[in-house]
Design a protein around this motif. Sequence first.
Motif: not given
Length: 253
Positions: A143-159
Amino acid sequence: MIIQIYEIQTPREAEAMAALGVDHIGSVLTAADDWKQPQLWQTIQEVAAAGAKSSLIPLFDDMDAISAALDYYQPDMIHFCHTVLDAPEGWEPWCGRLMSMQATVKQRFPQIAVIRSIPVPPPGMGGDLPVLELARHFEPLSDFFLTDTLLLENNALQHQPENGYVGITGSICDWDTAARLAAQSAIPVIAAGGLSPDNVGDAVKAIAPAGVDSCTLTNARDASGRPIRFSKDPEKVARFVAKARKAAAQSGM
Ligand SMILES: O=C(O)c1ccccc1NCC(=O)[C@H](O)[C@H](O)COP(=O)(O)O
Protein backbone atom coordinates in the motif's frame (compact mmCIF):
# COMPACT_ATOMS: atom_id res chain seq x y z
CA MET A 1 2.55 15.34 2.83
CA ILE A 2 2.68 12.38 5.22
CA ILE A 3 5.08 12.86 8.13
CA GLN A 4 6.35 9.55 9.58
CA ILE A 5 8.55 9.19 12.66
CA TYR A 6 10.04 5.93 13.97
CA GLU A 7 11.02 4.35 17.24
CA ILE A 8 8.10 5.48 19.32
CA GLN A 9 7.62 2.83 22.03
CA THR A 10 5.71 4.60 24.85
CA PRO A 11 2.23 6.20 25.11
CA ARG A 12 3.77 9.46 26.33
CA GLU A 13 6.02 9.76 23.23
CA ALA A 14 3.12 8.76 20.96
CA GLU A 15 0.96 11.53 22.43
CA ALA A 16 3.82 14.03 21.99
CA MET A 17 4.44 13.01 18.35
CA ALA A 18 0.76 13.35 17.45
CA ALA A 19 0.64 16.78 19.12
CA LEU A 20 3.61 17.82 16.94
CA GLY A 21 1.66 16.93 13.79
CA VAL A 22 3.20 13.53 13.01
CA ASP A 23 0.83 11.45 10.85
CA HIS A 24 2.40 7.96 10.96
CA ILE A 25 3.90 6.94 14.31
CA GLY A 26 6.19 3.93 14.00
CA SER A 27 7.17 1.28 16.53
CA VAL A 28 9.42 -1.75 16.35
CA LEU A 29 9.18 -5.38 17.53
CA THR A 30 12.76 -6.56 17.85
CA ALA A 31 12.28 -10.30 18.55
CA ALA A 32 9.71 -13.01 17.70
CA ASP A 33 9.92 -14.45 21.23
CA ASP A 34 9.24 -11.05 22.79
CA TRP A 35 6.51 -9.71 20.55
CA LYS A 36 3.84 -9.18 23.25
CA GLN A 37 4.48 -5.91 25.11
CA PRO A 38 1.53 -4.33 27.00
CA GLN A 39 3.20 -0.89 26.98
CA LEU A 40 3.48 -1.04 23.18
CA TRP A 41 -0.20 -2.04 23.01
CA GLN A 42 -1.00 1.11 25.04
CA THR A 43 1.24 3.13 22.70
CA ILE A 44 -0.72 1.99 19.64
CA GLN A 45 -3.99 2.74 21.46
CA GLU A 46 -2.67 6.25 22.21
CA VAL A 47 -1.78 6.78 18.54
CA ALA A 48 -5.36 5.93 17.54
CA ALA A 49 -6.85 8.12 20.31
CA ALA A 50 -4.73 11.03 19.09
CA GLY A 51 -5.98 10.61 15.51
CA ALA A 52 -2.65 9.51 14.01
CA LYS A 53 -1.85 6.17 12.36
CA SER A 54 0.33 3.44 13.84
CA SER A 55 2.95 1.47 11.96
CA LEU A 56 4.65 -1.66 13.30
CA ILE A 57 7.93 -3.19 12.10
CA PRO A 58 8.59 -6.86 12.89
CA LEU A 59 12.34 -7.45 12.84
CA PHE A 60 11.70 -11.18 12.36
CA ASP A 61 10.08 -13.46 9.76
CA ASP A 62 8.15 -15.95 11.93
CA MET A 63 4.71 -15.71 10.32
CA ASP A 64 2.94 -17.17 13.36
CA ALA A 65 4.51 -14.52 15.60
CA ILE A 66 3.71 -11.78 13.07
CA SER A 67 0.06 -12.90 12.87
CA ALA A 68 -0.25 -13.09 16.66
CA ALA A 69 1.27 -9.62 17.00
CA LEU A 70 -1.03 -8.11 14.36
CA ASP A 71 -4.05 -9.70 16.04
CA TYR A 72 -2.97 -8.32 19.45
CA TYR A 73 -1.86 -4.82 18.44
CA GLN A 74 -4.19 -4.18 15.46
CA PRO A 75 -1.90 -1.45 14.03
CA ASP A 76 -3.00 0.64 11.06
CA MET A 77 0.07 -0.51 9.10
CA ILE A 78 2.70 -3.25 9.12
CA HIS A 79 6.09 -2.23 7.74
CA PHE A 80 8.42 -4.78 6.16
CA CYS A 81 12.03 -3.59 5.88
CA HIS A 82 13.98 -6.56 4.49
CA THR A 83 17.22 -5.72 2.69
CA VAL A 84 16.15 -8.30 0.03
CA LEU A 85 19.14 -7.66 -2.26
CA ASP A 86 21.53 -9.44 0.14
CA ALA A 87 19.83 -12.86 -0.16
CA PRO A 88 22.51 -15.57 -0.62
CA GLU A 89 20.26 -17.44 -3.06
CA GLY A 90 19.69 -14.29 -5.10
CA TRP A 91 17.06 -11.60 -4.59
CA GLU A 92 14.29 -13.02 -6.79
CA PRO A 93 13.53 -16.24 -4.83
CA TRP A 94 13.70 -14.30 -1.56
CA CYS A 95 11.48 -11.57 -3.00
CA GLY A 96 8.95 -14.27 -3.95
CA ARG A 97 8.84 -15.57 -0.37
CA LEU A 98 8.48 -12.06 1.01
CA MET A 99 5.62 -11.41 -1.41
CA SER A 100 3.94 -14.57 -0.05
CA MET A 101 4.30 -13.13 3.45
CA GLN A 102 2.64 -9.91 2.33
CA ALA A 103 -0.15 -11.87 0.60
CA THR A 104 -0.76 -13.82 3.84
CA VAL A 105 -0.95 -10.60 5.86
CA LYS A 106 -3.39 -9.07 3.36
CA GLN A 107 -5.54 -12.21 3.42
CA ARG A 108 -5.60 -12.51 7.25
CA PHE A 109 -5.69 -8.76 8.04
CA PRO A 110 -7.28 -6.90 5.08
CA GLN A 111 -7.75 -3.83 7.30
CA ILE A 112 -3.98 -3.43 7.93
CA ALA A 113 -2.01 -1.52 5.27
CA VAL A 114 1.42 -2.78 4.16
CA ILE A 115 4.47 -0.55 3.89
CA ARG A 116 7.38 -2.13 1.98
CA SER A 117 10.85 -0.58 2.26
CA ILE A 118 12.72 -0.42 -1.03
CA PRO A 119 16.52 -0.38 -0.54
CA VAL A 120 18.22 2.51 -2.36
CA PRO A 121 22.03 2.82 -2.42
CA PRO A 122 23.82 6.00 -1.27
CA PRO A 123 24.23 8.83 -3.80
CA GLY A 124 26.16 7.78 -6.90
CA MET A 125 26.59 4.14 -5.78
CA GLY A 126 25.05 0.77 -6.67
CA GLY A 127 23.70 1.95 -10.02
CA ASP A 128 23.54 -1.68 -11.21
CA LEU A 129 21.23 -2.82 -8.38
CA PRO A 130 17.67 -3.75 -9.56
CA VAL A 131 15.92 -1.23 -7.25
CA LEU A 132 13.09 -0.22 -9.59
CA GLU A 133 12.57 -3.81 -10.78
CA LEU A 134 12.34 -4.98 -7.17
CA ALA A 135 9.67 -2.35 -6.49
CA ARG A 136 7.61 -3.50 -9.48
CA HIS A 137 7.53 -7.02 -7.96
CA PHE A 138 6.24 -5.76 -4.60
CA GLU A 139 3.83 -3.06 -5.80
CA PRO A 140 0.70 -5.26 -6.29
CA LEU A 141 0.90 -6.44 -2.66
CA SER A 142 1.88 -3.14 -1.03
CA ASP A 143 0.00 0.00 0.00
CA PHE A 144 3.04 2.25 0.52
CA PHE A 145 6.70 2.15 -0.43
CA LEU A 146 9.41 3.63 1.72
CA THR A 147 12.74 4.43 0.06
CA ASP A 148 15.51 3.72 2.55
CA THR A 149 19.27 3.80 2.48
CA LEU A 150 21.14 0.58 1.67
CA LEU A 151 24.71 0.81 2.93
CA LEU A 152 27.36 -0.35 0.43
CA GLU A 153 31.13 -0.67 0.65
CA ASN A 154 33.07 -0.62 -2.65
CA ASN A 155 29.68 -1.13 -4.29
CA ALA A 156 29.22 -4.38 -2.29
CA LEU A 157 26.48 -4.89 0.24
CA GLN A 158 27.79 -4.31 3.75
CA HIS A 159 26.08 -5.05 7.02
CA GLN A 160 23.14 -2.79 7.77
CA PRO A 161 22.50 -1.42 11.29
CA GLU A 162 19.95 -4.22 11.77
CA ASN A 163 21.33 -7.21 9.84
CA GLY A 164 18.94 -8.34 7.10
CA TYR A 165 16.91 -5.13 7.28
CA VAL A 166 17.31 -1.75 5.59
CA GLY A 167 16.96 1.30 7.78
CA ILE A 168 18.14 3.60 10.58
CA THR A 169 21.42 4.42 8.85
CA GLY A 170 21.19 8.18 9.42
CA SER A 171 22.57 8.51 5.85
CA ILE A 172 20.81 9.72 2.72
CA CYS A 173 20.15 7.50 -0.29
CA ASP A 174 20.40 8.41 -3.94
CA TRP A 175 17.56 10.91 -4.36
CA ASP A 176 17.49 10.57 -8.17
CA THR A 177 16.69 6.87 -7.79
CA ALA A 178 14.13 7.67 -5.09
CA ALA A 179 12.53 10.25 -7.41
CA ARG A 180 12.35 7.68 -10.24
CA LEU A 181 10.66 5.23 -7.87
CA ALA A 182 8.15 7.88 -6.80
CA ALA A 183 7.43 8.71 -10.45
CA GLN A 184 6.92 5.07 -11.53
CA SER A 185 4.87 3.89 -8.56
CA ALA A 186 1.07 3.83 -8.51
CA ILE A 187 1.18 3.67 -4.69
CA PRO A 188 2.38 6.45 -2.34
CA VAL A 189 6.14 6.58 -1.76
CA ILE A 190 7.50 7.83 1.57
CA ALA A 191 11.09 9.09 1.41
CA ALA A 192 13.42 7.99 4.22
CA GLY A 193 17.09 7.60 5.04
CA GLY A 194 19.16 10.23 6.79
CA LEU A 195 16.41 12.86 6.72
CA SER A 196 16.66 15.68 9.23
CA PRO A 197 15.14 19.13 9.78
CA ASP A 198 18.08 20.53 7.78
CA ASN A 199 17.70 18.43 4.61
CA VAL A 200 14.04 17.33 4.52
CA GLY A 201 13.01 20.39 2.50
CA ASP A 202 15.56 19.58 -0.20
CA ALA A 203 14.45 15.93 -0.16
CA VAL A 204 10.81 16.89 -0.71
CA LYS A 205 11.76 19.05 -3.70
CA ALA A 206 14.18 16.48 -5.17
CA ILE A 207 12.01 13.36 -4.74
CA ALA A 208 8.42 14.70 -4.80
CA PRO A 209 7.32 11.94 -2.40
CA ALA A 210 3.90 11.39 -0.81
CA GLY A 211 5.61 11.57 2.58
CA VAL A 212 8.84 11.82 4.51
CA ASP A 213 10.21 9.76 7.38
CA SER A 214 12.89 10.14 10.01
CA CYS A 215 14.46 8.21 12.83
CA THR A 216 18.15 8.77 13.67
CA LEU A 217 18.41 12.50 12.98
CA THR A 218 15.30 13.32 15.01
CA ASN A 219 16.52 11.29 17.99
CA ALA A 220 17.91 12.77 21.18
CA ARG A 221 21.72 12.62 21.56
CA ASP A 222 23.94 11.51 24.47
CA ALA A 223 26.76 13.55 26.07
CA SER A 224 29.08 12.48 23.25
CA GLY A 225 26.60 13.68 20.63
CA ARG A 226 25.63 10.17 19.56
CA PRO A 227 21.93 9.57 18.69
CA ILE A 228 20.03 7.63 21.36
CA ARG A 229 17.84 4.89 19.92
CA PHE A 230 14.17 4.93 21.00
CA SER A 231 14.47 8.48 22.38
CA LYS A 232 13.11 11.34 20.27
CA ASP A 233 14.07 15.02 20.44
CA PRO A 234 10.69 16.83 20.26
CA GLU A 235 12.31 20.09 19.10
CA LYS A 236 13.96 18.30 16.15
CA VAL A 237 10.68 16.55 15.32
CA ALA A 238 8.81 19.88 15.41
CA ARG A 239 11.37 21.46 13.03
CA PHE A 240 11.24 18.37 10.78
CA VAL A 241 7.45 18.64 10.50
CA ALA A 242 7.56 22.39 9.83
CA LYS A 243 10.29 22.17 7.18
CA ALA A 244 8.61 19.25 5.40
CA ARG A 245 5.23 20.95 5.30
CA LYS A 246 6.77 24.24 4.14
CA ALA A 247 8.61 22.52 1.27
CA ALA A 248 5.48 20.62 0.28
CA ALA A 249 3.46 23.86 0.19
CA GLN A 250 6.18 25.59 -1.86
CA SER A 251 6.12 22.66 -4.30
CA GLY A 252 2.33 22.74 -4.58
CA MET A 253 2.06 19.23 -3.08
O1 LIG B 1 12.94 2.02 13.40
C1 LIG B 1 13.75 1.08 13.49
O2 LIG B 1 14.28 0.73 14.58
C2 LIG B 1 14.16 0.30 12.28
C3 LIG B 1 15.01 -0.80 12.42
C4 LIG B 1 15.40 -1.52 11.26
C5 LIG B 1 14.91 -1.18 10.00
C6 LIG B 1 14.03 -0.08 9.85
C7 LIG B 1 13.68 0.66 10.99
N1 LIG B 1 12.86 1.77 10.87
C8 LIG B 1 12.24 2.08 9.62
C9 LIG B 1 12.11 3.54 9.31
O3 LIG B 1 11.22 3.92 8.54
C10 LIG B 1 13.19 4.51 9.72
O4 LIG B 1 12.60 5.73 10.12
C11 LIG B 1 14.06 4.70 8.48
O5 LIG B 1 14.90 3.56 8.39
C12 LIG B 1 14.88 5.98 8.47
O6 LIG B 1 15.90 5.87 9.36
P1 LIG B 1 16.99 7.09 9.53
O7 LIG B 1 18.00 7.01 8.39
O8 LIG B 1 17.59 6.77 10.86
O9 LIG B 1 16.22 8.37 9.50
